[in-house]
Design a protein around this motif. Structure first.
Motif, PDB file in Angstrom:
ATOM      1  N   ARG A  22       0.835  -1.212   0.000  1.00  0.00           N
ATOM      2  CA  ARG A  22       0.000   0.000   0.000  1.00  0.00           C
ATOM      3  C   ARG A  22       0.863   1.254   0.000  1.00  0.00           C
ATOM      4  O   ARG A  22       0.554   2.236  -0.676  1.00  0.00           O
ATOM      5  N   GLU A  23       1.968   1.228   0.761  1.00  0.00           N
ATOM      6  CA  GLU A  23       2.881   2.364   0.753  1.00  0.00           C
ATOM      7  C   GLU A  23       3.431   2.592  -0.659  1.00  0.00           C
ATOM      8  O   GLU A  23       3.572   3.731  -1.114  1.00  0.00           O
ATOM      9  N   PHE A  24       3.743   1.509  -1.357  1.00  0.00           N
ATOM     10  CA  PHE A  24       4.232   1.627  -2.727  1.00  0.00           C
ATOM     11  C   PHE A  24       3.157   2.207  -3.638  1.00  0.00           C
ATOM     12  O   PHE A  24       3.435   3.076  -4.486  1.00  0.00           O
ATOM     13  N   LEU A  25       1.914   1.729  -3.488  1.00  0.00           N
ATOM     14  CA  LEU A  25       0.829   2.235  -4.336  1.00  0.00           C
ATOM     15  C   LEU A  25       0.612   3.729  -4.124  1.00  0.00           C
ATOM     16  O   LEU A  25       0.218   4.442  -5.051  1.00  0.00           O
ATOM     17  N   ARG A  26       0.871   4.207  -2.911  1.00  0.00           N
ATOM     18  CA  ARG A  26       0.764   5.646  -2.663  1.00  0.00           C
ATOM     19  C   ARG A  26       1.705   6.424  -3.570  1.00  0.00           C
ATOM     20  O   ARG A  26       1.348   7.491  -4.081  1.00  0.00           O
ATOM     21  N   THR A  27       2.898   5.906  -3.760  1.00  0.00           N
ATOM     22  CA  THR A  27       3.871   6.609  -4.603  1.00  0.00           C
ATOM     23  C   THR A  27       3.446   6.628  -6.061  1.00  0.00           C
ATOM     24  O   THR A  27       3.909   7.466  -6.828  1.00  0.00           O
ATOM     25  N   GLU A  28       2.573   5.696  -6.442  1.00  0.00           N
ATOM     26  CA  GLU A  28       2.073   5.639  -7.820  1.00  0.00           C
ATOM     27  C   GLU A  28       0.676   6.234  -7.948  1.00  0.00           C
ATOM     28  O   GLU A  28       0.057   6.141  -9.001  1.00  0.00           O
ATOM     29  N   TYR A  29       0.191   6.819  -6.865  1.00  0.00           N
ATOM     30  CA  TYR A  29      -1.138   7.443  -6.853  1.00  0.00           C
ATOM     31  C   TYR A  29      -2.238   6.451  -7.246  1.00  0.00           C
ATOM     32  O   TYR A  29      -3.185   6.789  -7.958  1.00  0.00           O
ATOM     33  N   SER A  30      -2.087   5.232  -6.784  1.00  0.00           N
ATOM     34  CA  SER A  30      -3.112   4.213  -7.057  1.00  0.00           C
ATOM     35  C   SER A  30      -3.488   3.476  -5.778  1.00  0.00           C
ATOM     36  O   SER A  30      -3.903   2.319  -5.830  1.00  0.00           O
ATOM     37  N   GLU A  31      -3.351   4.145  -4.655  1.00  0.00           N
ATOM     38  CA  GLU A  31      -3.662   3.528  -3.371  1.00  0.00           C
ATOM     39  C   GLU A  31      -5.126   3.113  -3.277  1.00  0.00           C
ATOM     40  O   GLU A  31      -5.477   2.201  -2.535  1.00  0.00           O
ATOM     41  N   GLU A  32      -5.990   3.783  -4.054  1.00  0.00           N
ATOM     42  CA  GLU A  32      -7.411   3.465  -3.982  1.00  0.00           C
ATOM     43  C   GLU A  32      -7.691   2.003  -4.338  1.00  0.00           C
ATOM     44  O   GLU A  32      -8.684   1.434  -3.883  1.00  0.00           O
ATOM     45  N   ASN A  33      -6.823   1.385  -5.131  1.00  0.00           N
ATOM     46  CA  ASN A  33      -7.026  -0.026  -5.470  1.00  0.00           C
ATOM     47  C   ASN A  33      -6.944  -0.907  -4.221  1.00  0.00           C
ATOM     48  O   ASN A  33      -7.787  -1.783  -4.015  1.00  0.00           O
ATOM     49  N   MET A  34      -5.939  -0.666  -3.402  1.00  0.00           N
ATOM     50  CA  MET A  34      -5.811  -1.430  -2.163  1.00  0.00           C
ATOM     51  C   MET A  34      -6.930  -1.079  -1.183  1.00  0.00           C
ATOM     52  O   MET A  34      -7.488  -1.954  -0.507  1.00  0.00           O
ATOM     53  N   LEU A  35      -7.283   0.192  -1.103  1.00  0.00           N
ATOM     54  CA  LEU A  35      -8.340   0.621  -0.194  1.00  0.00           C
ATOM     55  C   LEU A  35      -9.672  -0.019  -0.570  1.00  0.00           C
ATOM     56  O   LEU A  35     -10.440  -0.437   0.299  1.00  0.00           O
ATOM     57  N   PHE A  36      -9.946  -0.100  -1.854  1.00  0.00           N
ATOM     58  CA  PHE A  36     -11.169  -0.748  -2.325  1.00  0.00           C
ATOM     59  C   PHE A  36     -11.155  -2.226  -1.965  1.00  0.00           C
ATOM     60  O   PHE A  36     -12.153  -2.773  -1.471  1.00  0.00           O
ATOM     61  N   TRP A  37     -10.034  -2.889  -2.197  1.00  0.00           N
ATOM     62  CA  TRP A  37      -9.924  -4.315  -1.888  1.00  0.00           C
ATOM     63  C   TRP A  37     -10.137  -4.551  -0.399  1.00  0.00           C
ATOM     64  O   TRP A  37     -10.856  -5.476  -0.004  1.00  0.00           O
ATOM     65  N   LEU A  38      -9.533  -3.724   0.444  1.00  0.00           N
ATOM     66  CA  LEU A  38      -9.692  -3.863   1.888  1.00  0.00           C
ATOM     67  C   LEU A  38     -11.130  -3.607   2.317  1.00  0.00           C
ATOM     68  O   LEU A  38     -11.669  -4.299   3.186  1.00  0.00           O
ATOM     69  N   ALA A  39     -11.776  -2.618   1.702  1.00  0.00           N
ATOM     70  CA  ALA A  39     -13.171  -2.317   2.028  1.00  0.00           C
ATOM     71  C   ALA A  39     -14.074  -3.486   1.667  1.00  0.00           C
ATOM     72  O   ALA A  39     -15.023  -3.816   2.398  1.00  0.00           O
ATOM     73  N   CYS A  40     -13.791  -4.140   0.541  1.00  0.00           N
ATOM     74  CA  CYS A  40     -14.580  -5.309   0.139  1.00  0.00           C
ATOM     75  C   CYS A  40     -14.372  -6.465   1.110  1.00  0.00           C
ATOM     76  O   CYS A  40     -15.319  -7.207   1.420  1.00  0.00           O
TER      77      CYS A  40
END
Length: 216
Positions: free
Chosen positions: A104-122
């Motif tokens: 997730r920290e890595f995805l933040r650097t790519e501005y795509s953290e929402e993908n992990m956040l969505f997966w966690l919310a599901c």
């Protein structure tokens, strides 16, 4: 000399002309309170309002890019063997709380953290047994990650979106299963290879390397 009727007509005419035209029930302006309680986004040709305080509370528990990672993942320190296992498969990375945190920290650097956040919310939604909570969380997931008006919208194809729109008429804990799988696959194919070659992952590998190798 004007009759009594004509006098009354002359007297009332100008006053009536100054009055605004009457408004029908369809033309009437909505009450001021409605502007302070916006409706939710529509997914099935209907609209309903949510409890703002409960919505904010649940959303705050989910994330914001300005908030830290969940403590259960931030505080876990992976062993060198665990870090190395993340390179073996994406499944091993995602099954590891520390792995999800690092990814997730890595995805933040790519501005795509929402993908992990969505997966966690599901994942959280699928663990929910109370139907009222399921309804509320499903609508919040829709608004935060599926709506085209959301800044955190995830990339889903039209088939999956149409399926979600139908299921949102009667939300369940598995309303977003197809969408979650699609985002999981996207992270696996797109972001995961870059994560393995990133400074973030290399730093974790070096941190677990034997100290003797540096002292030799």
């Amino acid at each position: 000399m004007p009759t009594t009727h004509e006098v009354e007509k002359q007297h009332t005419g100008p006053e009536e002309a100054d009055q605004p035209p009457s408004m029908s029930s369809h033309d009437a302006a909505p009450p001021a309170a409605s502007s302070r309680n916006p409706c939710c986004l529509c997914w099935c040709c209907c609209c309903s309002c949510w409890n703002e305080e409960r919505r904010r509370a649940w959303r705050a528990s989910q994330d914001s890019k300005l908030q830290p990672l969940p403590s259960c993942e931030a505080c876990s320190t992976p062993s060198p063997e665990e870090v190395q296992s993340w390179a073996q498969s994406f499944d091993k990375l995602m099954r590891s709380p520390a792995g999800r945190g690092a990814f997730r920290e890595f995805l933040r650097t790519e501005y795509s953290e929402e993908n992990m956040l969505f997966w966690l919310a599901c994942e959280e939604l699928k663990a929910e047994a109370n139907q009222h909570a399921v309804d509320e969380k499903a609508r919040l997931i829709y608004e935060d990650y599926v709506s085209i008006l959301s800044p955190k919208e995830v990339s889903l194809d039209s088939r999956v979106r149409e399926g979600i729109n139908r299921k949102m008429q009667e939300p369940s804990a598995h309303t977003f299963d197809d969408a979650q799988l699609q985002i999981y696959t996207l992270m696996h194919r797109d972001s995961y290879p870059r994560f393995l070659g990133s400074p973030t992952y290399r730093a974790l590998l070096l941190r677990g390397a034997p100290q003797s190798s540096h002292e030799a």
